[in-house]
Design a protein around this motif. Structure first.
Motif, short mmCIF file in Angstrom:
data_model
loop_
_atom_site.label_atom_id
_atom_site.label_comp_id
_atom_site.label_asym_id
_atom_site.label_seq_id
_atom_site.Cartn_x
_atom_site.Cartn_y
_atom_site.Cartn_z
N LYS A 359 -172.18 19.54 62.61
CA LYS A 359 -173.68 19.38 61.59
C LYS A 359 -174.27 18.33 61.87
O LYS A 359 -175.30 17.86 61.52
N SER A 360 -173.85 17.57 63.07
CA SER A 360 -174.49 16.47 63.65
C SER A 360 -175.88 16.55 64.14
O SER A 360 -176.31 17.87 64.23
N LEU A 361 -176.84 15.62 63.88
CA LEU A 361 -178.09 15.81 64.33
C LEU A 361 -178.07 15.92 66.04
O LEU A 361 -179.05 16.83 66.68
N ASN A 362 -177.24 15.51 66.51
CA ASN A 362 -177.07 15.70 68.19
C ASN A 362 -176.81 17.17 68.60
O ASN A 362 -177.66 17.94 69.37
N GLY A 467 -171.32 17.71 49.40
CA GLY A 467 -171.19 18.18 50.97
C GLY A 467 -170.25 19.60 51.23
O GLY A 467 -170.28 19.93 52.22
N THR A 471 -170.33 21.68 54.94
CA THR A 471 -169.29 21.88 55.46
C THR A 471 -169.11 23.30 55.72
O THR A 471 -168.78 23.90 56.99
N TYR A 472 -169.70 24.27 54.94
CA TYR A 472 -169.33 25.59 55.05
C TYR A 472 -170.50 26.36 55.70
O TYR A 472 -170.43 27.67 55.63
N ARG A 480 -176.77 19.81 52.64
CA ARG A 480 -176.96 18.78 51.80
C ARG A 480 -178.15 17.83 52.03
O ARG A 480 -178.79 17.61 51.07
N ALA B 50 -167.02 14.13 45.12
CA ALA B 50 -166.57 15.06 46.09
C ALA B 50 -164.89 14.83 46.47
O ALA B 50 -164.34 15.71 47.28
N HIS B 58 -160.82 21.69 50.40
CA HIS B 58 -162.08 22.12 50.91
C HIS B 58 -162.89 21.48 52.02
O HIS B 58 -163.54 21.91 52.63
N LEU B 59 -162.50 20.01 51.72
CA LEU B 59 -163.32 19.31 52.58
C LEU B 59 -162.37 18.03 53.55
O LEU B 59 -161.29 17.81 53.09
N HIS B 63 -166.68 14.53 55.37
CA HIS B 63 -167.59 15.50 55.04
C HIS B 63 -168.21 15.04 53.70
O HIS B 63 -169.56 15.38 53.24
N THR B 64 -167.60 14.03 53.13
CA THR B 64 -168.27 13.49 51.75
C THR B 64 -169.15 12.24 51.95
O THR B 64 -169.84 11.69 50.94
N GLU B 68 -174.81 10.42 58.52
CA GLU B 68 -174.04 10.33 59.70
C GLU B 68 -174.07 8.66 60.05
O GLU B 68 -175.06 7.92 59.63
N TRP B 70 -174.75 6.53 62.17
CA TRP B 70 -175.88 5.96 62.91
C TRP B 70 -177.09 5.57 62.22
O TRP B 70 -177.60 4.95 62.19
#
Ligand SMILES: Cc1cc2nc3c(=O)[nH]c(=O)nc-3n(C[C@H](O)[C@H](O)[C@H](O)COP(=O)(O)OP(=O)(O)OC[C@H]3O[C@@H](n4cnc5c(N)ncnc54)[C@H](O)[C@@H]3O)c2cc1C
Ligand code: SF4
Ligand code: SF4
Lengths: 539, 456
Positions: A359-362, A467, A471-472, A480, B50, B58-59, B63-64, B68, B70
């Protein structure tokens, strides 16, 4: 219930084991008579080839497929080299007639494919002799076991609601060693299928009766693949039905992909072949169907009369009219997660792995580079091919038609779509090909992003940033990031699988088709706060 | 650049929850002030809501985290890990547990809540825990990793967090006893129809629900670990290895005790979220309104309130003094498998006033129901609770702002439905029931995109 489940797992593993071991079973050789017969059937003219084959595979020895294959490949190579030497000899002697004659003795084709063809005739043993029994012991047992493993979930999973309990606790779905084993198996499977089909020739024997019934010929490795594809989708589709049985969108969507795979991708082409027509998958749109404009295909369509012409016109209309118009009305999902075979496998076999997409921007940046490069590559290839086809030349701007087609087929068709695209499911998620590689997806993505009625609506300010959606999301979209800002999700890569909406515990997401106006709704301040402030900042 | 930064006003935010982080993000959008967020819990912002999904598998914890890692550096928001022990308001200075200190020009207190403990005997034993912080989750993993180690868990307090904890433990097949003080689950908030549906649903999940039950004391084994609990009403002893204390939360402001910042239960703030000390603000769970806004409680420990306060205080800090004026009330939750959404105000029988009427519909077999409250005299629509049916926030917000009549709501209910495509909708049944009860003749209107988007 649990016992049934484990019994099922047991059956499945036995079937799976026998299937895998089939590769090593049986033996391969020719009698002299069989060889003569084969050579005249193929029309091989080289005496040297015949001599060499006589030496290598006409034997009482029971060769394993690996020994057999290496002998056959060596034989073809020796024979071809022999003729090449003669060619260069005649060349230096400037003996043009002889040189010209010599060419007919060379046999072209990939060594493993040549070997596959002979092995198909030379195979003996249980799988060749008892294909029906073999089918039941492998596929039959496997499917039965898998269903036995999956069906008790109707009860074991409890109430029909979203069930993701334990996904990150299980080795199989949390990149544990089981996942790695599956990855290795799948990768090896694809490598064999694409590059060493002779090694799995025993598998094709199992399917000969079915293939004969459907199209009147023996099974090729592609028939095996097509059949397995459908069988796996059906079994894993059953799993999908059970897991999402409360969710009508998922039920209908799953039914749709199963239908298109089995009827359009598998049955219709087989039946067409049996009627001496070119086998065509009517839903497979260019440029995913990258060889649609290859010379051999265009020629074969031309030679097939009315149906050929119809396919040609249909293929073009599908890509330039039907596909984009449908995307305008329904989003790219109508193709990617309702119709497409690659999507179909991803949504059934791949469902347990959807959480592994990055899911990262990269990853998003990489995605945009790679998928658009593949699109450009496929278009370039097609332009070169068509140019060469119509002008009768063999290259355009220094790009050789044969070279670019081979390169694309090898890199994109085999490695990207197959080995990586499916093989990497268990670790890198189920839509690697669809997200990073598919040129059709890139094309549909443009339409979806810039001219479509489809969007995922975010429900005002209800998101709690948990999230689950991100995630899924198999396409690695950070759903999100939009939902928590109150923004609708309009992304070219969204395949509309609907899982983000299904897993959201707060009812925040809804896939819908509506007027273009209001589709994009950037918000700075979310619904719920001071009305004046929202107005002030959001305008 | 550097010199400039030093001159920049330094905004310090204690607490990296939704309130603090939203404030920081919005301040950054509007200014290049220096921003520091402090947390004693985890370096990076994560979504508390979460936590349950991590335990349930689930996670993963990462993921919560909505941003990111950065993100903070890129937006020039400094993150400081540490626990603030004291605020010296006269010196504009914070003191930390490790004896370090930090100057601020403006301070935002966003320290959230902590689980309530009512002085029960044994409440600090090993194996007794709340469910609020990341550390609670780690604790739970330690004491209740599976049903072998944790033979039974007792949960004390029937609110939203209690039922989440029950769901978590049940996902690992751990037997759960659920002590609820009220006569029916959450019936101080929910109308009876809904509260009873949840009671039944709790039982369906094989949770041993004990209504009208209070905790008397928690009993220790020889190692200082929980052995059992005693119920007040019956003196029954229930053997267990884990006790979850989920009887509500209260502001996490103990470290403010000896300061001159005015506090009651929470940090007292005015409508501008200012405390009694200039340049100090409080937002989120820990803030207490001196003058509560109509119908709202002085302390609102919900996600959305923290976020809205963060959005608002950022304006004030960036020199656009803005009053905290939350719009129409909304909320959502999930009771095991049943999704719940609410817009506007629906009160329970215990709390509703004379003029409020309540129309209710319940699905004959599935866990779906709705309650619509309205003013008996004017027929103005006041609010809706929906269970198992998703509704469109924007539409209800609009209807509430425009003070639509309850008849209008029912007529156009299809516009507001937010269930996934192909789901069966129930507007027809709902309106038929309404027509019967109210002797009206409302015809359900088909969903219209035009109306839905009339606002935009
Ligand atoms: C399990 C659970 C589920 C929930 N589900 C929902 C839901 O579905 N919907 C909903 O609306 N709300 C829900 N809530 C409530 C919601 O999470 C809170 O209202 C919200 O997180 C409060 O945000 P906040 O920013 O005010 O404080 P917090 O999120 O509590 O953040 C405060 C931070 O400050 C830190 N801190 C405190 N004191 C100090 C100090 N002295 N020094 C340094 N750092 C300090 C804390 O460690 C914490 O990290 C739930 C809460 C829990 C626990
Ligand atoms: S955004 Fe949602 S619908 Fe789109 S691909 Fe991701 S999970 Fe599927
Ligand atoms: S799953 Fe729903 S609540 Fe959770 S982050 Fe996504 S949209 Fe928000």
């Amino acid at each position: 219930m649990k016992t049934i489940k484990y019994l099922g797992l047991g059956f499945f593993l036995v079937g799976f084991f026998i299937f895998t071991m089939a590769i090593f079973s049986g033996y391969f050789n020719f009698t002299e008579q069989e060889l003569d017969c084969y050579i005249s059937e193929k029309g091989y003219k080289s005496e040297r080839l015949k001599e060499e084959l006589l030496k290598s595979i006409v034997t009482d020895e029971k060769l394993s497929i690996f020994e057999f294959s290496s002998k056959v490949r060596a034989t073809f190579e020796t024979s071809n080299r022999h003729h090449e030497i003669l060619i260069s000899k005649y060349n230096s002697e400037k003996n043009w007639t002889k040189k010209g004659e010599e060419f007919q003795y060379k046999v072209s084709g990939k060594p493993h494919n040549l070997s596959f063809e002979i092995a198909k005739k030379a195979g003996k043993g249980f799988f060749k002799d008892q294909p029906t029994l073999a089918w039941w012991l492998t596929l039959g047992l496997g499917i039965f076991g898998a269903l036995l493993f999956i069906l008790p979930n109707v009860i074991l999973l409890g109430k029909p609601v979203i069930k993701n309990d334990g996904i990150y606790h299980e080795s199989a779905t949390n990149r544990g060693f089981i996942a790695w084993l599956v990855l290795i198996y799948l990768v090896v499977f694809y490598l064999l299928l694409y590059f060493m089909p002779d090694y799995v020739v025993n598998w094709t024997f199992i399917f000969d009766p079915i293939s004969n019934a459907l199209n009147g010929g023996n099974a090729s490795q592609w028939f095996v693949y097509g059949f397995l594809y459908c069988a796996i989708m059906l079994v894993m589709g059953a799993r999908m039905y059970i897991k999402y049985r409360y969710n009508k969108y998922q039920i209908i969507r799953t039914t749709s992909v199963l239908f298109f795979q089995i009827v359009f991708a598998f049955l219709i082409p087989e039946i067409m072949t049996s009627l001496n027509m070119p086998g065509y998958d009517f839903k497979n749109a260019f440029p995913l169907d990258y060889d649609f404009f290859f010379e051999w295909n265009l020629k074969s369509l031309q030679n097939s009369g009315a149906i050929g012409l119809f396919i040609l016109v249909w293929g073009i209309i599908l890509t330039i009219i039907i596909v984009p118009v449908m995307v305008y009305f329904f989003g790219k999902r109508w193709y990617c997660s309702w119709v497409c075979g690659c999507g179909g496998l991803a949504e059934t076999l791949g469902d347990p792995y959807r959480q592994h997409s990055d899911k990262s921007l990269n990853a998003w940046k990489l995605e945009r580079w790679v998928i658009h490069l593949v699109l450009i590559f496929s278009i370039l290839m097609t332009v070169v091919t068509l140019h060469c086809y119509f002008s009768g030349t063999s290259s355009l701007l220094g790009i050789k038609s044969q070279w670019i087609k081979d390169t694309y087929s090898f890199l994109i068709g085999a490695w990207f779509a197959g080995v990586i695209g499916t093989g990497f499911y268990p670790i890198f998620g189920n839509r690697i090909w669809c997200r990073f590689g598919c040129p059709l997806a890139a094309y549909l993505g443009f339409v979806q992003r810039f001219k479509s009625r489809f969007r995922i609506t975010t429900n005002g300010g209800q998101c709690i940033s948990c999230g689950n959606c991100s995630t899924y999301c198999e396409q690695g979209i950070d759903v999100r990031a939009y939902a928590q800002k109150g923004e609708n999700i309009i992304r070219s890569s969204c395949v509309g699988c609907g899982i983000c909406s299904a897993v959201c515990p707060r009812g925040v997401l809804k896939l819908e088709n509506g007027p273009e106006k209001g589709r994009i709704n950037p918000t700075k301040i979310l619904l719920g706060n001071d009305v004046d402030l929202m107005k002030l900042l959001n305008d | 650049m550097k010199i400039n930064q030093q001159k920049m006003e330094h905004i310090v935010i204690i607490g990296n929850g939704i309130a603090g982080v939203t404030a920081a993000r919005h301040i950054r959008k509007k200014s290049d002030k220096k921003i520091t967020i402090i947390s004693g819990e985890s370096k990076y912002f994560f979504s508390r809501t979460a936590l349950m999904y991590v335990y349930m598998g689930h996670l993963k914890f990462e993921h919560t985290q909505p941003y990111e890692n950065w993100f903070w550096k890129k937006n020039n928001i400094e993150l400081k890990e540490g626990f603030v022990t004291k605020i010296e308001t006269d010196k504009n200075q914070l003191l930390f547990k490790d004896n370090s200190s930090l100057f601020y020009d403006k301070l935002i207190i966003a320290t959230g809540s902590k689980p309530n403990k009512f002085g029960w005997k044994g409440q600090d034993l090993k194996g007794v825990m709340g469910l609020y912080h990341k550390q609670d989750l780690e604790n739970l993993e330690k004491f209740a990793p599976n049903k072998g180690v944790c033979k039974r868990a007792v949960i004390v307090g029937g609110g939203l967090i209690g039922i989440e904890l029950a769901e978590m433990l049940r996902s690992r097949k751990i037997p759960v006893t659920f002590l609820v003080r009220e006569t029916s689950f959450w019936n101080s908030v929910l109308p009876t129809q809904e509260s009873e549906m949840i009671n039944r649903h709790i039982l369906e999940h094989q949770i041993d629900l004990r209504l009208n039950s209070n905790l008397k004391e928690i009993i220790s084994d020889e190692n200082g670990q929980v052995k059992s609990v005693i119920i007040e009403e019956t003196n029954e002893e229930i053997l267990c290895n884990v006790v979850g204390l989920t009887a509500g939360v209260s502001p996490n402001i103990d470290f403010l005790k000896n300061t001159n910042i005015a506090c009651n239960k929470g940090v007292l703030v005015n409508l501008y979220l200012e405390t009694n000390i200039p340049n100090i603000y409080a937002i989120g769970d820990c803030a207490e309104q001196t003058h509560p806004i109509v119908n709202r409680r002085p302390i609102e420990a919900v996600w959305y309130t923290g976020r809205m306060m963060g959005e608002t205080v950022a304006q004030t800090i960036c020199d656009k003094k803005t009053e905290y004026k939350p719009g129409n009330w909304f909320n959502s939750a999930k009771f095991l498998d049943i999704e719940y959404q609410t817009y506007g105000w629906v009160f329970s029988e215990q709390t509703k006033s004379e003029n409020e009427g309540c129309f209710q519909w319940q699905h004959p077999s599935e866990n779906k129901c709705i309650s619509i409250s309205y003013d008996k005299n004017s027929h103005e629509f006041l609010g809706i609770n929906t269970f198992g049916i998703r509704m469109r926030h924007e539409i209800f917000d609009q209807w509430l702002s425009e003070k639509k009549s309850v008849e209008h709501i029912l007529e156009f209910l299809a516009d507001a439905n937010f269930d996934p495509e192909f789901y069966k909708s129930h507007e027809a049944e709902i309106v038929t029931k309404f027509n019967q009860e109210m002797s009206t003749n409302i015809q359900v209107k088909k969903k219209s995109w035009k109306r839905i988007f009339s606002k935009v």
